[in-house]
Design a protein around this motif. Structure first.
Motif: not given
Length: 347
Positions: A214-216, A43, A46-47, A190, A186, A51-53
């Motif tokens: 990405p989370q996916k 976490t 990612t913060d 991006r 950050k 990013m997502e994951a």
């Protein structure tokens, strides 16, 4: 005799505060997703990058290989510089793990540009493998710790987006680049689709890297990590070290850079050294004049004096500064190298 080890920043060892954080870590079974310290590390990263994951892994190589597997199908092609760690130092992993081929470019000290990459993208033709991934390295190890400029990365990302090609960053020493260039993590979040971040080099953790993605793709990445033997169960003891490093030992990388610059300036002044690559971070690559001392001879001579360095090919030597190199060690190194260089030239 004082032993001074410049072979790599992978040699760093946890200090008392990091060890205490490891001892106090709350742990669980990460294969079940139940290790709270690993979850906290993921976490945090990612913060930090927006990013997502994130996925905690045993090494940067594992992160890179998982990322390449996510971005490619068998018979695809990865575009990277010929100095890249993913190509040179990961045991043929691109071929073994992803069944992909590689298009090697020759950037200036390993730095690629959008124009170079555009020329390397294969046409949609059955005779050629599909170009599906660009992999960059920052900092570039073989380039002497050189860093990408954000503007260059943005241009590459725009090209990859237009061509629907993935963009991965081998960020083994990414925090060295962020500190040296005063860049925002950050922005990197991006720009890149996936990023690997090493915790066990200049940041000083004993083991571990994090893959941002990405989370996916997370479930598939976890499956690939499992396939590679990367389910570490109560890995929170290791994650605690990485979390401590990120929270307390990022800004101090500037000290390593300053000490590398001091050593590089001294080497540049010696008549027996015919090339020193410009220093931006914590890596110095230099070339001794073979007429007075070969690379193996100089490595051996420094070893006798208690200074360990790495031969970097047949012509060059690498020095890497890190948190276990003190000001006293740098001063001692300056004295020893200057004496050896002066004696060798005089003889």
């Amino acid at each position: 005799m004082m032993m001074i080890d410049y072979r790599s920043d992978t040699l760093t060892k946890p200090g008392p505060a990091m060890l205490e954080a490891m001892m106090q870590a709350e742990v669980g079974d990460d294969v079940y997703g139940e290790d709270p310290t690993i979850n906290a590390l993921q976490t945090y990263v990612t913060d930090l990058f927006g990013m997502e994951a994130a996925l905690f892994c045993a090494s940067g190589t594992m992160c890179n290989q998982i990322a390449i597997r996510l971005h490619t199908q068998p018979q695809d092609e990865v575009i990277c510089d010929q100095r890249s760690h993913v190509y040179r130092y990961e045991a043929g992993g691109i071929a073994a793990n992803s069944l992909a081929s590689v298009r090697l470019l020759d950037g200036h000290r390993g730095i690629l540009t959008a124009d170079m990459i555009a020329e390397a993208i294969n046409p949609d033709d059955m005779h050629f493998p599909p170009s599906t991934l660009v992999s960059l390295e920052n900092t570039v190890n073989k380039g002497g710790g050189v860093c990408y400029e954000t503007k260059n990365l943005t241009s590459i990302a725009q090209l990859c987006g237009e061509k629907e090609i993935g963009l991965h960053l081998d960020g083994a020493r990414l925090f060295n680049a962020l500190v040296a260039k005063k860049q925002n993590p950050k922005d990197f979040g991006r720009i890149f689709d996936t990023i690997s971040v090493c915790l066990s080099k200049g940041l000083g953790a004993p083991v571990g890297s994090v893959l941002l993605l990405p989370q996916k793709w997370l479930a598939k990445a976890q499956r690939i990590r499992k396939l590679m033997g990367g389910g570490m169960r109560q890995g929170g003891y290791l994650a605690a070290a990485g979390l401590y490093a990120l929270q307390h030992q990022v800004d101090r990388l500037a000290v390593d850079h300053q000490r590398a610059a001091i050593l590089a300036d001294m080497l540049s002044s010696l008549p027996g050294i015919i090339e020193v690559m410009p220093v931006e971070t914590n890596i110095i690559i230099f070339k001794p004049d073979p007429s007075w001392m070969s690379v193996p001879q100089l490595v051996d001579q420094l070893g006798i004096e208690g200074i360990k360095v790495s031969p970097f090919g047949k012509d060059y030597i690498r020095i890497v500064t890190h948190l276990d190199i003190s000001e006293e060690m740098v001063a001692k190194s300056l004295e020893v190298v200057k004496r050896i260089g002066t004696q060798a030239v005089a003889s």
